[in-house]
Motif scaffolding. Structure first.
Motif, PDB file in Angstrom:
ATOM      1  N   GLU A  98       0.877  -1.154   0.070  1.00 32.96           N
ATOM      2  CA  GLU A  98       0.058  -0.007   0.055  1.00 32.96           C
ATOM      3  C   GLU A  98       0.814   1.344   0.128  1.00 32.96           C
ATOM      4  OE1 GLU A  98      -3.374   2.398  -0.147  1.00 32.96           O
ATOM      5  OE2 GLU A  98      -3.016   0.143  -0.678  1.00 32.96           O
ATOM      6  N   ALA A  99       1.957   1.313   0.750  1.00 32.97           N
ATOM      7  CA  ALA A  99       2.895   2.466   0.910  1.00 32.97           C
ATOM      8  C   ALA A  99       3.582   2.618  -0.481  1.00 32.97           C
ATOM      9  CB  ALA A  99       4.050   2.160   1.991  1.00 32.97           C
ATOM     10  N   SER A 100       3.947   1.263  -1.126  1.00 31.42           N
ATOM     11  CA  SER A 100       4.532   1.355  -2.673  1.00 31.42           C
ATOM     12  C   SER A 100       3.305   2.049  -3.695  1.00 31.42           C
ATOM     13  CB  SER A 100       4.852   0.024  -3.072  1.00 31.42           C
ATOM     14  OG  SER A 100       5.823  -0.468  -1.953  1.00 31.42           O
ATOM     15  N   ARG A 101       2.076   1.734  -3.531  1.00 27.45           N
ATOM     16  CA  ARG A 101       1.275   2.276  -4.192  1.00 27.45           C
ATOM     17  C   ARG A 101       1.117   3.740  -4.174  1.00 27.45           C
ATOM     18  NH1 ARG A 101      -4.073   3.785  -4.332  1.00 27.45           N
ATOM     19  NH2 ARG A 101      -4.171   3.574  -2.214  1.00 27.45           N
ATOM     20  N   LEU A 102       0.937   4.306  -2.770  1.00 26.35           N
ATOM     21  CA  LEU A 102       1.072   5.818  -2.627  1.00 26.35           C
ATOM     22  C   LEU A 102       2.280   6.378  -3.056  1.00 26.35           C
ATOM     23  CD1 LEU A 102      -0.765   5.588   1.140  1.00 26.35           C
ATOM     24  CD2 LEU A 102      -1.752   5.945  -1.305  1.00 26.35           C
ATOM     25  N   ALA A 103       3.430   5.761  -2.994  1.00 28.55           N
ATOM     26  CA  ALA A 103       4.688   6.234  -3.579  1.00 28.55           C
ATOM     27  C   ALA A 103       4.547   6.447  -5.040  1.00 28.55           C
ATOM     28  CB  ALA A 103       5.658   5.554  -3.080  1.00 28.55           C
ATOM     29  N   GLY A 104       3.660   6.029  -5.868  1.00 24.80           N
ATOM     30  CA  GLY A 104       3.571   5.932  -7.357  1.00 24.80           C
ATOM     31  C   GLY A 104       4.078   4.648  -7.956  1.00 24.80           C
ATOM     32  N   ILE A 105       4.327   3.533  -6.935  1.00 19.03           N
ATOM     33  CA  ILE A 105       4.691   2.233  -7.603  1.00 19.03           C
ATOM     34  C   ILE A 105       3.475   1.562  -8.035  1.00 19.03           C
ATOM     35  CG2 ILE A 105       5.838   0.006  -7.226  1.00 19.03           C
ATOM     36  CD1 ILE A 105       7.658   1.624  -5.319  1.00 19.03           C
ATOM     37  N   ARG A 106       3.413   1.020  -9.205  1.00 18.33           N
ATOM     38  CA  ARG A 106       2.121   0.212  -9.509  1.00 18.33           C
ATOM     39  C   ARG A 106       2.463  -1.271  -9.035  1.00 18.33           C
ATOM     40  NH1 ARG A 106       1.188   2.168 -16.020  1.00 18.33           N
ATOM     41  NH2 ARG A 106       0.637   4.247 -15.501  1.00 18.33           N
ATOM     42  N   SER A 107       1.934  -1.297  -7.811  1.00 19.38           N
ATOM     43  CA  SER A 107       2.129  -2.820  -7.110  1.00 19.38           C
ATOM     44  C   SER A 107       1.376  -3.862  -7.771  1.00 19.38           C
ATOM     45  CB  SER A 107       1.567  -2.619  -5.550  1.00 19.38           C
ATOM     46  OG  SER A 107       2.210  -1.269  -5.076  1.00 19.38           O
ATOM     47  N   ALA A 108       0.277  -3.432  -8.288  1.00 18.82           N
ATOM     48  CA  ALA A 108      -0.496  -4.552  -8.934  1.00 18.82           C
ATOM     49  C   ALA A 108       0.142  -5.306 -10.177  1.00 18.82           C
ATOM     50  CB  ALA A 108      -1.949  -4.421  -9.352  1.00 18.82           C
ATOM     51  N   ARG A 109       0.825  -4.213 -10.836  1.00 18.22           N
ATOM     52  CA  ARG A 109       1.501  -4.729 -12.337  1.00 18.22           C
ATOM     53  C   ARG A 109       2.940  -5.381 -11.876  1.00 18.22           C
ATOM     54  NH1 ARG A 109       2.415  -0.227 -16.786  1.00 18.22           N
ATOM     55  NH2 ARG A 109       0.223  -0.421 -16.598  1.00 18.22           N
ATOM     56  N   ILE A 110       3.569  -4.933 -10.618  1.00 19.39           N
ATOM     57  CA  ILE A 110       4.694  -5.692 -10.344  1.00 19.39           C
ATOM     58  C   ILE A 110       4.301  -7.156  -9.875  1.00 19.39           C
ATOM     59  CG2 ILE A 110       6.562  -5.830  -8.543  1.00 19.39           C
ATOM     60  CD1 ILE A 110       6.976  -3.854 -11.066  1.00 19.39           C
ATOM     61  N   THR A 111       3.408  -7.374  -9.096  1.00 21.60           N
ATOM     62  CA  THR A 111       2.876  -8.639  -8.678  1.00 21.60           C
ATOM     63  C   THR A 111       2.534  -9.355  -9.594  1.00 21.60           C
ATOM     64  OG1 THR A 111       2.015  -7.421  -6.452  1.00 21.60           O
ATOM     65  CG2 THR A 111       1.155  -9.650  -7.007  1.00 21.60           C
ATOM     66  N   PHE A 112       1.663  -8.870 -10.751  1.00 19.31           N
ATOM     67  CA  PHE A 112       1.291  -9.776 -11.974  1.00 19.31           C
ATOM     68  C   PHE A 112       2.782 -10.117 -12.587  1.00 19.31           C
ATOM     69  CE2 PHE A 112       0.634  -9.942 -16.464  1.00 19.31           C
ATOM     70  CZ  PHE A 112      -0.440 -10.789 -16.526  1.00 19.31           C
ATOM     71  N   LEU A 113       3.692  -9.391 -12.717  1.00 22.73           N
ATOM     72  CA  LEU A 113       4.882  -9.534 -13.241  1.00 22.73           C
ATOM     73  C   LEU A 113       5.540 -10.711 -12.606  1.00 22.73           C
ATOM     74  CD1 LEU A 113       7.066  -8.939 -15.733  1.00 22.73           C
ATOM     75  CD2 LEU A 113       8.070  -7.560 -14.007  1.00 22.73           C
ATOM     76  N   VAL A 114       5.958 -10.910 -11.235  1.00 18.19           N
ATOM     77  CA  VAL A 114       6.508 -11.742 -10.907  1.00 18.19           C
ATOM     78  C   VAL A 114       5.842 -13.277 -11.137  1.00 18.19           C
ATOM     79  CG1 VAL A 114       7.733 -10.221  -9.184  1.00 18.19           C
ATOM     80  CG2 VAL A 114       5.601 -11.426  -8.625  1.00 18.19           C
ATOM     81  N   TYR A 115       4.505 -13.318 -10.937  1.00 16.15           N
ATOM     82  CA  TYR A 115       3.949 -14.536 -11.299  1.00 16.15           C
ATOM     83  C   TYR A 115       3.930 -14.989 -12.784  1.00 16.15           C
ATOM     84  CZ  TYR A 115       1.777 -14.592  -6.471  1.00 16.15           C
ATOM     85  OH  TYR A 115       1.539 -14.676  -5.128  1.00 16.15           O
ATOM     86  N   VAL A 116       4.224 -14.212 -13.681  1.00 11.81           N
ATOM     87  CA  VAL A 116       4.599 -14.537 -14.955  1.00 11.81           C
ATOM     88  C   VAL A 116       5.927 -15.155 -14.997  1.00 11.81           C
ATOM     89  CG1 VAL A 116       4.658 -13.694 -17.545  1.00 11.81           C
ATOM     90  CG2 VAL A 116       2.554 -13.069 -15.937  1.00 11.81           C
ATOM     91  N   VAL A 117       6.632 -14.343 -14.569  1.00 13.96           N
ATOM     92  CA  VAL A 117       8.195 -14.786 -14.433  1.00 13.96           C
ATOM     93  C   VAL A 117       8.409 -16.092 -13.889  1.00 13.96           C
ATOM     94  CG1 VAL A 117      10.608 -14.068 -13.552  1.00 13.96           C
ATOM     95  CG2 VAL A 117       9.109 -12.301 -14.732  1.00 13.96           C
ATOM     96  N   SER A 118       7.731 -16.286 -12.800  1.00 15.98           N
ATOM     97  CA  SER A 118       7.818 -17.659 -11.844  1.00 15.98           C
ATOM     98  C   SER A 118       7.340 -18.801 -13.046  1.00 15.98           C
ATOM     99  CB  SER A 118       6.932 -17.658 -10.830  1.00 15.98           C
ATOM    100  OG  SER A 118       6.929 -18.683  -9.996  1.00 15.98           O
ATOM    101  N   ALA A 119       6.371 -18.710 -13.599  1.00 15.70           N
ATOM    102  CA  ALA A 119       5.694 -19.531 -14.593  1.00 15.70           C
ATOM    103  C   ALA A 119       6.849 -19.763 -15.773  1.00 15.70           C
ATOM    104  CB  ALA A 119       4.243 -19.164 -14.967  1.00 15.70           C
ATOM    105  N   ALA A 120       7.242 -18.714 -16.105  1.00 13.53           N
ATOM    106  CA  ALA A 120       8.401 -18.752 -17.333  1.00 13.53           C
ATOM    107  C   ALA A 120       9.781 -19.736 -16.841  1.00 13.53           C
ATOM    108  CB  ALA A 120       8.902 -17.705 -18.058  1.00 13.53           C
ATOM    109  N   CYS A 121      10.026 -19.637 -15.543  1.00 15.44           N
ATOM    110  CA  CYS A 121      11.278 -20.235 -15.066  1.00 15.44           C
ATOM    111  C   CYS A 121      10.683 -21.754 -14.896  1.00 15.44           C
ATOM    112  CB  CYS A 121      11.496 -19.789 -13.830  1.00 15.44           C
ATOM    113  SG  CYS A 121      12.433 -17.976 -13.860  1.00 15.44           S
TER     114      CYS A 121
END
Length: 357
Positions: free
Chosen positions: A214-237
Motif C-alpha cells: 500500500e505504501a508503494s502504491r501511494l509512492a507511485g509504484i504500480r504494485s499490482a503490475r509488479i505482482t502480476f509480473l513476478v507470477y508470470v516470470v515464475s511460470a516462465a522459469c
C-alpha cells in the motif's frame, strides 16, 4: 585477537556463511564415503563427475527457485510451479511426438515456444487472481496446483509421452563448451534475473512491494503490475525447468513431472535467507539452497540410506540449516553458552524456619 574475533563474528553473521558450511559438510561426508566423489574429469571434451552431476540436476530446481524468490519477495507464494512444469513438459513432448521428423530443430523450437506460451498464460492467470481480483496467493496458486496437474494429465491422455528427439534431449543431457547444457541455461537465466533485479530499479521495486504494497502504491509504484509480473516470470522459469526435466528422461509424465518441486523451491529460498514475509530477497542464497537440497538427495542415494527414511533425513538437515542461520536462535544459544555458572557461597546452608511449639 579482538580483530580476529570481529572478523569471525562478521563472517558467521553473513547470511550465506552457514548454508555454505552445510553444503561443504555434505560434500565432505560424501567424499569420505566415496573418495572419488570429488573427482572431475574430461571425456570427449565434456566434464564429468559427481559434482558436475549435482549442479546439472540442480539446474531445474535453481530455475524454479529463482522465480519463487521474486514471488516471495512480494509477500506471495506460488504453489503451482510443479503443475506448470508438468504442463509445459507435456505440451512440448506432445508436439514433438506428432512430428514426422522429431530431430527437426524447427519442430523442437516450435514445441518450446508453444509450451512457453501456455506457461505464460498460466502465470498470467495466477497474476490476475492475486493482483487484480485480490485472492490470497496461497489459495490462488493452490487452485492452479490442482487444476494444472489435471490439465497435464488431459494433455497426455493419462499416458507417458515418449519422444526420441536429439535436439530436445540436448536440453537435459547435452553439452555446450564442455559444460552440461542445463548448467549453461541455468547460469544464463540466473545472470539475466540478477542483471534485471540488481542493476536496475526493478529489484528495489519488488522489495518495496513486498515490504508494504500500500505504501508503494501511494509512492507511485504500480504494485499490482509488479505482482502480476513476478507470477508470470515464475511460470516462465518453471516452464524452462519442465523442458529440462522431461528432456532428461525423453518423456513427459503429467502425474510425476515436477511433483513437489514447489516445496523444494520454497525450502531453497528460505535456506538462502529470504523471509517468507516478503521484502528483501537473495538470489545467491537461493542458488546455494538449491544446491544443498540436490546434494542431500544425491547423498541419500550414494550412502544407501533407506528410501523410507530419506525424506525424514532431508527434513532434519533442512531444519538444522534454518535453525543455525536464524539470528534469534544463534543469539539465544550464544547467551546460554556464555552465561557463567554462579558458584555456591561457602558455608551457606539453607536454614529451616523454626515453628514455636
Amino acid at each position: 585477537m579482538s580483530t580476529v574475533r570481529t572478523r569471525l563474528a562478521g563472517a558467521t553473521g553473513h547470511r550465506l556463511f552457514w548454508p555454505i558450511v552445510v553444503l561443504l559438510v555434505l560434500l565432505a561426508a560424501n567424499a569420505v564415503h566415496r573418495p572419488s566423489f570429488l573427482a572431475v574429469e574430461v571425456k570427449n571434451g565434456h566434464l564429468y563427475g559427481s559434482l558436475i552431476d549435482i549442479v546439472r540436476l540442480s539446474a531445474p530446481l535453481i530455475l524454479v527457485a529463482l522465480g519463487m524468490s521474486l514471488v516471495i519477495a512480494t509477500g506471495g507464494i506460488d504453489l503451482s510451479v510443479g503443475s506448470v512444469v508438468a504442463v509445459s513438459g507435456a505440451v512440448a513432448c506432445l508436439h514433438i511426438s506428432r512430428q514426422s521428423d522429431q530431430d527437426s530443430l524447427a519442430g523442437v523450437l516450435t514445441a518450446l515456444a508453444l509450451a512457453l506460451g501456455v506457461a505464460l498464460l498460466l502465470g498470467a492467470w495466477n497474476g490476475v487472481l492475486v493482483a487484480v481480483i485480490g485472492i490470497q496467493p496461497i489459495i490462488a496458486t493452490l487452485i492452479l496446483m490442482v487444476a494444472g496437474r489435471g490439465l497435464a494429465q488431459l494433455i497426455t491422455s493419462g499416458q507417458i509421452i515418449t519422444v526420441n528427439s536429439g535436439p530436445y534431449r540436448t536440453i537435459g543431457v547435452g553439452h555446450l563448451l564442455t559444460l552440461p547444457f542445463a548448467i549453461v541455461v541455468a547460469l544464463a537465466v540466473t545472470l539475466l534475473v540478477a542483471v534485471l533485479t540488481r542493476r536496475t530499479a526493478l529489484g528495489t521495486i519488488i522489495e518495496a512491494v513486498g515490504g508494504n504494497a500500500e505504501a508503494s502504491r501511494l509512492a507511485g509504484i504500480r504494485s499490482a503490475r509488479i505482482t502480476f509480473l513476478v507470477y508470470v516470470v515464475s511460470a516462465a522459469c518453471a516452464a524452462v525447468a519442465g523442458f529440462m526435466m522431461t528432456a532428461n528422461v525423453s518423456s513427459a509424465d503429467g502425474n510425476a513431472a515436477g511433483l513437489w518441486v514447489e516445496l523444494d523451491a520454497i525450502l531453497a529460498v528460505v535456506i538462502g535467507g529470504t523471509a517468507l514475509a516478503g521484502g528483501r530477497f537473495h538470489l545467491g542464497g537461493t542458488i546455494v539452497g538449491a544446491l544443498i537440497i540436490q546434494t542431500l538427495t544425491t547423498s541419500v542415494y550414494a550412502m544407501d540410506i533407506d528410501p523410507q527414511t530419506a525424506l525424514l533425513f532431508k527434513a532434519v538437515v533442512v531444519i538444522a540449516v534454518c535453525l543455525i542461520q536464524a539470528p534469534a536462535f544463534r543469539a539465544r544459544f550464544r547467551r546460554r553458552s556464555s552465561t557463567p555458572a554462579v558458584p555456591p557461597v561457602a558455608g551457606a546452608e539453607t536454614q529451616k524456619e523454626q515453628v514455636p511449639a
